[in-house]
Design a protein around this motif. Structure first.
Motif, mmCIF file in Angstrom:
data_model
loop_
_atom_site.group_PDB
_atom_site.id
_atom_site.type_symbol
_atom_site.label_atom_id
_atom_site.label_comp_id
_atom_site.label_asym_id
_atom_site.label_seq_id
_atom_site.Cartn_x
_atom_site.Cartn_y
_atom_site.Cartn_z
ATOM 1 N N ARG A 200 1.083 -1.758 -0.002
ATOM 2 C CA ARG A 200 0.568 -0.306 -0.079
ATOM 3 C C ARG A 200 0.900 1.419 -0.130
ATOM 4 O O ARG A 200 2.116 1.213 0.870
ATOM 5 C CB ARG A 200 -0.684 0.005 0.763
ATOM 6 C CG ARG A 200 -1.641 0.978 1.386
ATOM 7 C CD ARG A 200 -2.762 0.662 3.073
ATOM 8 N NE ARG A 200 -3.291 1.770 2.321
ATOM 9 C CZ ARG A 200 -3.098 3.291 3.542
ATOM 10 N NH1 ARG A 200 -1.578 2.899 3.899
ATOM 11 N NH2 ARG A 200 -3.321 4.611 3.478
ATOM 12 N N ASP B 230 -0.487 7.805 -0.605
ATOM 13 C CA ASP B 230 -2.021 7.556 -1.690
ATOM 14 C C ASP B 230 -2.692 6.799 -1.303
ATOM 15 O O ASP B 230 -2.398 5.336 -1.436
ATOM 16 C CB ASP B 230 -1.600 7.755 -3.215
ATOM 17 C CG ASP B 230 -3.058 7.631 -4.336
ATOM 18 O OD1 ASP B 230 -4.142 7.614 -3.810
ATOM 19 O OD2 ASP B 230 -2.824 8.002 -5.054
ATOM 20 N N GLY B 231 -4.009 6.382 -0.528
ATOM 21 C CA GLY B 231 -4.889 4.486 -0.080
ATOM 22 C C GLY B 231 -5.451 4.185 -2.024
ATOM 23 O O GLY B 231 -5.167 3.211 -1.702
ATOM 24 N N ARG B 232 -4.815 5.382 -2.897
ATOM 25 C CA ARG B 232 -5.976 4.755 -4.003
ATOM 26 C C ARG B 232 -4.233 3.553 -4.543
ATOM 27 O O ARG B 232 -5.069 3.124 -6.073
ATOM 28 C CB ARG B 232 -6.366 5.971 -4.962
ATOM 29 C CG ARG B 232 -7.918 6.121 -4.647
ATOM 30 C CD ARG B 232 -7.627 6.991 -5.437
ATOM 31 N NE ARG B 232 -7.142 8.233 -4.850
ATOM 32 C CZ ARG B 232 -6.747 9.043 -5.893
ATOM 33 N NH1 ARG B 232 -7.799 8.780 -7.017
ATOM 34 N NH2 ARG B 232 -5.719 10.005 -6.258
ATOM 35 N N SER B 233 -3.459 4.494 -4.602
ATOM 36 C CA SER B 233 -2.237 3.450 -5.644
ATOM 37 C C SER B 233 -1.452 2.515 -4.355
ATOM 38 O O SER B 233 -1.340 2.020 -3.155
ATOM 39 C CB SER B 233 -1.508 5.359 -5.568
ATOM 40 O OG SER B 233 0.548 4.358 -6.498
ATOM 41 N N LYS B 234 -0.197 1.705 -5.153
ATOM 42 C CA LYS B 234 -0.230 0.449 -4.360
ATOM 43 C C LYS B 234 1.409 0.547 -4.987
ATOM 44 O O LYS B 234 1.198 0.830 -6.059
ATOM 45 C CB LYS B 234 -0.472 -0.989 -4.496
ATOM 46 C CG LYS B 234 -1.087 -1.615 -6.528
ATOM 47 C CD LYS B 234 -1.584 -2.639 -5.981
ATOM 48 C CE LYS B 234 -2.235 -2.974 -7.383
ATOM 49 N NZ LYS B 234 -3.194 -3.762 -7.207
#
Length: 148
Positions: A88, A92-96
């Motif tokens: 994670r 940016d919680g939407r990105s990995k």
């Protein structure tokens, strides 16, 4: 066969390797092992990890000039094969991030040729391995620089 210590025989051996790789690439287009694109994606993951940089699927897609959904499919296969993991992105919680699981993992089922190359490389002494590595790196640089 000519004397393997002659520089011309090295050039011929490299050309034979390039032809064999090209032929393997064509065979792999019919689902025989990882595709060239999957291998290129894995190389980006390894190189990024070696450089201490984090890489995202979008970074990989951009570097390879392919779509993010295509990279997602490739990464899913690499993940299922035990070669990469996803972390994670804390910013940016939407990105990995994509990271290699273990460079020394047993990949015989996913890419038997890489496992075979590793076995062959283990037969070299340290000095010879260093010389071969320098030569192959220089050849890779020359190939990468072609038609750019």
């Amino acid at each position: 066969m000519s004397d393997p210590s002659e520089p011309r025989s090295v050039a011929r051996a490299v050309e034979r390797l390039r032809l064999a790789e090209s032929s393997l690439s064509r065979r792999r287009q019919t689902d025989c092992g990882p595709s060239e694109t999957a291998r290129a994606a894995m190389r980006i993951v390894y190189d990024s990890a070696d450089a201490g940089k984090r890489v995202t699927p979008t970074d990989i897609a951009s570097a390879l000039g392919i779509s993010t959904p295509t990279v997602t499919t490739i990464l899913r296969r690499l993940h299922d094969g035990g070669l990469v993991t996803f972390e994670r992105n804390p910013d940016d919680g939407r990105s990995k991030y994509v990271a290699p699981i273990d460079r020394n993992a047993d990949i015989t089922g996913l890419d038997p040729i890489t496992a075979r190359v590793r076995d062959l490389a283990r037969t070299l002494d340290d000095d010879t391995a260093g010389e071969v590595t320098r030569l192959l790196d220089a050849i890779a640089d020359a190939v990468d620089a072609e038609c750019r």
